[in-house]
Enzyme design. Structure first.
Site, PDB file in Angstrom:
ATOM      1  N   ASP A   1      34.132   4.074  -7.088  1.00 22.98           N
ATOM      2  CA  ASP A   1      33.553   5.391  -6.825  1.00 22.98           C
ATOM      3  C   ASP A   1      32.053   5.137  -6.841  1.00 22.98           C
ATOM      4  OD1 ASP A   1      32.176   7.795  -7.255  1.00 22.98           O
ATOM      5  OD2 ASP A   1      33.956   8.730  -8.096  1.00 22.98           O
ATOM      6  N   HIS A   2      31.421   5.194  -5.678  1.00 22.88           N
ATOM      7  CA  HIS A   2      30.042   4.692  -5.621  1.00 22.88           C
ATOM      8  C   HIS A   2      29.085   5.521  -6.478  1.00 22.88           C
ATOM      9  CE1 HIS A   2      29.384   7.787  -2.515  1.00 22.88           C
ATOM     10  NE2 HIS A   2      28.105   7.606  -2.703  1.00 22.88           N
TER      11      HIS A   2
ATOM     12  N   HIS B   1      33.885  12.026  -7.439  1.00 28.75           N
ATOM     13  CA  HIS B   1      32.475  12.028  -7.867  1.00 28.75           C
ATOM     14  C   HIS B   1      32.209  13.098  -8.927  1.00 28.75           C
ATOM     15  CE1 HIS B   1      32.108   9.405  -4.566  1.00 28.75           C
ATOM     16  NE2 HIS B   1      31.726  10.244  -3.635  1.00 28.75           N
TER      17      HIS B   1
HETATM   18  C1  BG6 Z   1      31.417   9.971  -0.059  1.00 27.68           C
HETATM   19  C2  BG6 Z   1      32.081  11.092   0.681  1.00 27.68           C
HETATM   20  O1  BG6 Z   1      32.268   9.501  -1.078  1.00 27.68           O
HETATM   21  O2  BG6 Z   1      30.215  10.441  -0.646  1.00 27.68           O
HETATM   22  C3  BG6 Z   1      31.145  11.637   1.744  1.00 27.68           C
HETATM   23  O3  BG6 Z   1      33.264  10.611   1.288  1.00 27.68           O
HETATM   24  C4  BG6 Z   1      29.817  12.018   1.144  1.00 27.68           C
HETATM   25  O4  BG6 Z   1      31.724  12.754   2.390  1.00 27.68           O
HETATM   26  C5  BG6 Z   1      29.258  10.886   0.297  1.00 27.68           C
HETATM   27  O5  BG6 Z   1      28.933  12.318   2.198  1.00 27.68           O
HETATM   28  C6  BG6 Z   1      28.040  11.339  -0.483  1.00 27.68           C
HETATM   29  O6  BG6 Z   1      27.451  10.233  -1.098  1.00 27.68           O
HETATM   30  P1  BG6 Z   1      25.916  10.242  -1.504  1.00 27.68           P
HETATM   31  O7  BG6 Z   1      25.723   8.957  -2.221  1.00 27.68           O
HETATM   32  O8  BG6 Z   1      25.132  10.362  -0.251  1.00 27.68           O
HETATM   33  O9  BG6 Z   1      25.731  11.446  -2.386  1.00 27.68           O
END
Ligand code: BG6
Length: 516
Positions: free
Chosen positions: A202-203, A265
């Protein structure tokens, strides 16, 4: 990276930060979906960045695996184009030459056994002659979730990795579509891999500011005593995006906002704010505490979901001065789509610390600004000493800014200078960029996570029980929303803060969302 000697205050502490060296073993990474959106935007630029910063070993290989027929050379050209568009590092010839030499491609269908045989042969070729130390092999699943079972089933039966001592599997979110499918997927995956080999990514957990939540809470003694129902009125978590669904209409139609953002997230952010201190800073201690949070989130029945959650879908509007289309007009979405792109809802955590304290979560695409933050809203002081004209308009609020501002702000009230007794709202701010400078390297979220996987550190990855517990929280919402789709979609214009009902949810409780 140079040493940093930060003089923390005139009288006290010198803080010596030692340079961090990452020693990565030789590896081969197979990226399933190696030419897709995620690979082009995030994975390949991150791997290139690691190579650019000399963090990759001499001996590494990256194999893109995808359905279109192309040669290694054609794949290298595709990757170069992606890097030119999405990499933060210049695609210079020396660095690019080294990176591209190690890029390979295998074409094939995810359900076609022959493709796996070809991949297997390629892996053996690259794994080096027998007798050489075996390489780590990392399978990265950068594919839509419905392909996962087909791939995972075939991995162990292809005679791969004869020479590999060490195999790891990285799986992107969302892991499954609901609790049942996540459990089934876990069952399949665990037939082929041990839990210690599985990295559910989960980034958000790779973001510095998200990791800092635990440091901030548990390395300082002054906030933790206040971090409970006695001093906190409520908590808000916002993940607001200005982006629409880009080229991911097909995926998003199946997922919707709850599967895409809330189940992973937002649940991670919620757990980091709400969890008890872990017994140690090790993967399982931290993951144990997170799972306890998910298990104590109050389950929602139909009536609760109707009253305390809000679904939205964006119509046309303007973002940063540019006209943008409605969700239903985006590529690969259906003209009558009932897929939600906005979520707001109230959660309770029924444990000793948080009993009765609402956590308001809000996320959406095509909102007015890109902001991710957590705000802790403290109770008013017990007595109003300063008369009615000079009340603090806002309570004390502690804001943990995740992006774009990487900062922590405490909103407090002070005396306005003058003969009157007037309160004046001011902020105490810690800002990463301003306050920690001197060549500090901020790793990209994927950079940190890929390195952790290569090092075998699971701290920032989700565990099977955590994934299933997160689904248990959101499954009732998804089910009810799918059974009774909102007829009024689209119900907010792109470039606004979402449907009016989200504001009503807060007003009816005497509160309001933070706005910027
Ligand atoms: C991803 C989702 O996990 O996270 C996307 O699939 C979303 O829909 C993205 O745009 C948002 O990531 P960040 O790091 O730009 O907040």
């Amino acid at each position: 990276m140079p040493d940093i000697n930060a003089q923390v205050s005139g009288e006290s502490q010198t803080c010596r930060i030692f340079p961090e060296r990452v020693d990565i073993e030789p590896f081969i990474m197979v990226i399933f979906g190696g030419s897709g959106d995620l690979s082009r935007r995030k994975l390949l630029p991150t791997l290139f960045h690691l190579c650019h910063d000399q963090n990759l070993p001499d001996d590494f290989a990256i194999i893109g695996f995808a359905s279109s027929g192309r040669s290694d050379e054609e794949y290298r050209a595709l990757v170069k184009k992606a890097l030119e568009e999405f990499s933060t590092d210049p695609v210079q010839s020396g660095c690019w030459d080294r990176f591209s030499r190690n890029l390979f491609y295998v074409s094939g269908g995810f359900e076609d056994e022959n493709s796996y045989r070809r991949l297997s042969a390629r892996l053996e070729e690259l794994a080096g002659p027998a007798g050489k130390p075996p390489k780590q092999i990392i399978y990265y699943m950068a594919v839509p979730p419905h392909f996962l079972p087909a791939i995972v089933k075939r991995l162990p039966y292809c005679g791969f990795c004869r020479t590999a001592a060490d195999e790891r599997l990285i799986i992107e979110k969302p892991f499954g579509r609901d609790r049942a499918s996540a459990a089934e997927l876990n069952r399949l995956v665990s037939q082929a891999f041990d839990e210690s080999q599985i990295y559910r990514i989960d980034h958000y957990l790779g973001k510095e500011t998200v990791q800092n939540i635990l440091f901030f809470r548990f390395a300082n003694s002054i906030f933790e005593p206040l971090w409970n129902r006695r001093y906190i009125d409520h908590v808000q978590i916002t993940v607001a995006e200005t982006l629409g669904v880009e080229n991911r209409g097909r995926f998003y139609e199946e997922a919707g906002v709850v599967r895409d953002i809330v189940q992973n997230h937002m649940m991670q952010l919620l757990a980091l704010v709400a969890m008890e201190p872990p017994t140690g800073f090790e993967a399982d201690y931290i993951r144990d505490e997170k799972v306890k949070v998910y298990r104590t989130i109050r389950s929602m029945d139909e009536d609760y979901i109707r009253k305390f959650t809000v679904a939205g879908q964006y119509g046309p509007g303007r973002i940063n001065g540019h006209a943008v289309p409605a969700y239903r007009e985006e590529k690969d979405t259906s003209p009558g789509s009932t897929t939600p792109t906005f979520f707001a809802g109230k959660f309770y955590i029924d444990n000793w610390r948080w009993a009765g304290i609402p956590f308001y979560l809000r996320t959406g695409k095509r909102l007015k600004k890109r902001i991710t933050e957590i705000s802790i809203h403290f109770r008013q002081p017990p007595l109003r000493l300063f008369g009615t004209t000079c009340e603090l308009r806002d309570r004390n609020i502690l804001v943990l800014g995740v992006q774009p501002a990487e900062e922590i702000t405490l909103h407090i009230g002070v005396k306005h200078p003058g003969v009157g007794n007037q309160l004046f709202p001011v902020n105490m701010v810690f800002n990463y960029e301003r306050d920690i400078h001197d060549n500090v390297h901020f790793p990209l979220a994927y950079e940190r996570l890929l390195l952790d996987c290569m090092k075998g550190d699971h701290t920032l990855f989700a565990r099977q029980d955590g994934i299933e517990a997160m689904w248990s929280v959101v499954d009732p919402i998804i089910q009810q929303w799918e059974n009774t789709p909102v007829k009024e979609f689209p119900n907010y214009s792109a470039g606004t803060w979402g449907p009016a009902a989200a504001n009503d949810l807060m007003y009816s409780e005497g509160r309001r969302w933070r706005t910027w």
